[in-house]
Design a protein around this motif. Sequence first.
Motif, PDB file in Angstrom:
ATOM      1  N   ARG A   1       0.827  -1.205   0.000  1.00 14.30           N
ATOM      2  CA  ARG A   1       0.000   0.000   0.000  1.00 14.30           C
ATOM      3  C   ARG A   1       0.866   1.262   0.000  1.00 14.30           C
ATOM      4  NH1 ARG A   1      -3.036  -4.182   1.525  1.00 14.30           N
ATOM      5  NH2 ARG A   1      -1.382  -4.773   2.916  1.00 14.30           N
ATOM      6  N   GLN A   2       1.996   1.225   0.709  1.00 16.73           N
ATOM      7  CA  GLN A   2       2.932   2.347   0.691  1.00 16.73           C
ATOM      8  C   GLN A   2       3.542   2.504  -0.702  1.00 16.73           C
ATOM      9  OE1 GLN A   2       5.049   0.667   4.261  1.00 16.73           O
ATOM     10  NE2 GLN A   2       5.434   2.837   4.602  1.00 16.73           N
ATOM     11  N   LEU A   3       3.876   1.384  -1.312  1.00 16.41           N
ATOM     12  CA  LEU A   3       4.432   1.432  -2.662  1.00 16.41           C
ATOM     13  C   LEU A   3       3.419   2.029  -3.635  1.00 16.41           C
ATOM     14  CD1 LEU A   3       6.120  -2.091  -2.712  1.00 16.41           C
ATOM     15  CD2 LEU A   3       7.287   0.126  -2.556  1.00 16.41           C
ATOM     16  N   ALA A   4       2.163   1.618  -3.532  1.00 13.92           N
ATOM     17  CA  ALA A   4       1.122   2.137  -4.422  1.00 13.92           C
ATOM     18  C   ALA A   4       0.966   3.644  -4.254  1.00 13.92           C
ATOM     19  CB  ALA A   4      -0.204   1.426  -4.142  1.00 13.92           C
ATOM     20  N   THR A   5       0.938   4.106  -3.026  1.00 16.61           N
ATOM     21  CA  THR A   5       0.799   5.537  -2.753  1.00 16.61           C
ATOM     22  C   THR A   5       1.972   6.315  -3.339  1.00 16.61           C
ATOM     23  OG1 THR A   5      -0.466   5.117  -0.741  1.00 16.61           O
ATOM     24  CG2 THR A   5       0.622   7.255  -0.904  1.00 16.61           C
ATOM     25  N   SER A   6       3.167   5.808  -3.141  1.00 17.59           N
ATOM     26  CA  SER A   6       4.368   6.469  -3.656  1.00 17.59           C
ATOM     27  C   SER A   6       4.379   6.521  -5.184  1.00 17.59           C
ATOM     28  CB  SER A   6       5.602   5.730  -3.139  1.00 17.59           C
ATOM     29  OG  SER A   6       6.771   6.308  -3.650  1.00 17.59           O
TER      30      SER A   6
ATOM     31  N   ALA B   1      -6.656  -0.889  -1.853  1.00 19.39           N
ATOM     32  CA  ALA B   1      -7.645  -0.164  -1.039  1.00 19.39           C
ATOM     33  C   ALA B   1      -8.601  -1.098  -0.295  1.00 19.39           C
ATOM     34  CB  ALA B   1      -8.438   0.788  -1.928  1.00 19.39           C
ATOM     35  N   LYS B   2      -8.536  -2.386  -0.556  1.00 21.29           N
ATOM     36  CA  LYS B   2      -9.475  -3.336   0.052  1.00 21.29           C
ATOM     37  C   LYS B   2      -9.184  -3.631   1.510  1.00 21.29           C
ATOM     38  CE  LYS B   2     -10.759  -5.586  -4.243  1.00 21.29           C
ATOM     39  NZ  LYS B   2     -10.820  -6.825  -5.000  1.00 21.29           N
ATOM     40  N   SER B   3      -7.928  -3.405   1.961  1.00 22.79           N
ATOM     41  CA  SER B   3      -7.591  -3.667   3.363  1.00 22.79           C
ATOM     42  C   SER B   3      -6.387  -2.819   3.760  1.00 22.79           C
ATOM     43  CB  SER B   3      -7.284  -5.150   3.579  1.00 22.79           C
ATOM     44  OG  SER B   3      -6.116  -5.506   2.881  1.00 22.79           O
ATOM     45  N   ASP B   4      -6.171  -2.699   5.068  1.00 22.54           N
ATOM     46  CA  ASP B   4      -5.059  -1.905   5.590  1.00 22.54           C
ATOM     47  C   ASP B   4      -3.769  -2.696   5.738  1.00 22.54           C
ATOM     48  OD1 ASP B   4      -6.698   0.315   5.767  1.00 22.54           O
ATOM     49  OD2 ASP B   4      -7.224  -0.064   7.859  1.00 22.54           O
ATOM     50  N   SER B   5      -3.851  -4.019   5.624  1.00 24.93           N
ATOM     51  CA  SER B   5      -2.662  -4.854   5.766  1.00 24.93           C
ATOM     52  C   SER B   5      -2.894  -6.187   5.065  1.00 24.93           C
ATOM     53  CB  SER B   5      -2.334  -5.089   7.250  1.00 24.93           C
ATOM     54  OG  SER B   5      -3.380  -5.810   7.862  1.00 24.93           O
ATOM     55  N   GLY B   6      -1.837  -6.967   4.960  1.00 24.66           N
ATOM     56  CA  GLY B   6      -1.945  -8.288   4.362  1.00 24.66           C
ATOM     57  C   GLY B   6      -1.819  -8.278   2.857  1.00 24.66           C
ATOM     58  N   PRO B   7      -2.263  -9.357   2.225  1.00 27.13           N
ATOM     59  CA  PRO B   7      -2.105  -9.506   0.777  1.00 27.13           C
ATOM     60  C   PRO B   7      -2.825  -8.413  -0.016  1.00 27.13           C
ATOM     61  CG  PRO B   7      -2.655 -11.605   1.784  1.00 27.13           C
ATOM     62  CD  PRO B   7      -2.828 -10.552   2.841  1.00 27.13           C
ATOM     63  N   ALA B   8      -2.153  -7.958  -1.064  1.00 25.25           N
ATOM     64  CA  ALA B   8      -2.714  -6.986  -2.012  1.00 25.25           C
ATOM     65  C   ALA B   8      -1.747  -6.888  -3.186  1.00 25.25           C
ATOM     66  CB  ALA B   8      -2.910  -5.625  -1.363  1.00 25.25           C
ATOM     67  N   SER B   9      -2.215  -6.309  -4.274  1.00 28.93           N
ATOM     68  CA  SER B   9      -1.358  -6.207  -5.453  1.00 28.93           C
ATOM     69  C   SER B   9      -1.823  -5.090  -6.373  1.00 28.93           C
ATOM     70  CB  SER B   9      -1.353  -7.532  -6.221  1.00 28.93           C
ATOM     71  OG  SER B   9      -2.648  -7.822  -6.696  1.00 28.93           O
ATOM     72  N   PHE B  10      -0.964  -4.744  -7.304  1.00 26.84           N
ATOM     73  CA  PHE B  10      -1.293  -3.822  -8.395  1.00 26.84           C
ATOM     74  C   PHE B  10      -0.277  -4.033  -9.503  1.00 26.84           C
ATOM     75  CE2 PHE B  10       1.564  -1.414  -5.650  1.00 26.84           C
ATOM     76  CZ  PHE B  10       2.477  -0.878  -6.544  1.00 26.84           C
ATOM     77  N   MET B  11      -0.597  -3.478 -10.673  1.00 27.48           N
ATOM     78  CA  MET B  11       0.337  -3.546 -11.796  1.00 27.48           C
ATOM     79  C   MET B  11       0.552  -2.144 -12.342  1.00 27.48           C
ATOM     80  SD  MET B  11      -0.157  -7.144 -13.838  1.00 27.48           S
ATOM     81  CE  MET B  11      -1.039  -6.478 -15.161  1.00 27.48           C
ATOM     82  N   VAL B  12       1.739  -1.946 -12.916  1.00 29.91           N
ATOM     83  CA  VAL B  12       2.056  -0.761 -13.697  1.00 29.91           C
ATOM     84  C   VAL B  12       2.625  -1.263 -15.016  1.00 29.91           C
ATOM     85  CG1 VAL B  12       2.422   0.803 -11.743  1.00 29.91           C
ATOM     86  CG2 VAL B  12       4.332  -0.544 -12.589  1.00 29.91           C
ATOM     87  N   VAL B  13       2.548  -0.416 -16.028  1.00 27.12           N
ATOM     88  CA  VAL B  13       3.054  -0.795 -17.348  1.00 27.12           C
ATOM     89  C   VAL B  13       4.132   0.201 -17.738  1.00 27.12           C
ATOM     90  CG1 VAL B  13       2.440  -1.150 -19.773  1.00 27.12           C
ATOM     91  CG2 VAL B  13       0.832  -1.803 -17.971  1.00 27.12           C
ATOM     92  N   ASP B  14       5.299  -0.318 -18.127  1.00 21.03           N
ATOM     93  CA  ASP B  14       6.401   0.563 -18.501  1.00 21.03           C
ATOM     94  C   ASP B  14       6.166   1.167 -19.887  1.00 21.03           C
ATOM     95  OD1 ASP B  14       7.401  -1.162 -20.516  1.00 21.03           O
ATOM     96  OD2 ASP B  14       9.125  -1.819 -19.331  1.00 21.03           O
TER      97      ASP B  14
END
Length: 123
Positions: A79-84, A98-111
Amino acid sequence: MDLGNFSISLAVKDLAASRSFYQKLGFEVMAGDHKHYEILRNGTTNIGLFQGMFERNILTFNPGWDHLGENAEAHTDVRQLATSLRAGGLELQDDTTAKSDSGPASFMVVDPDGNSVLIDQHR
């Protein structure tokens, strides 16, 4: 910014044929369902073989994991990485942070060349 363990996730056509090829290069199977995907390791290098799960190869980072797939003592939460990265002007895709404050989560970016980068935290 600590992104965690790095691996490449390869979209393969034939899991068994790809496993055999990488085993000849010294990789050993360390995880997977053995039908659709397997994770292989050679020293500190990990690759994932994924059959029918996505169309293109993906650069993958796992915050909170070391190269053995074990919990790293200290890590930057996804979540910190996503915000940054959002603050840096990057557009996030498939964002579950955004689904939780801790634990598993993910996102993708495209170069800029269309390569997908998955940030996938499992713990």
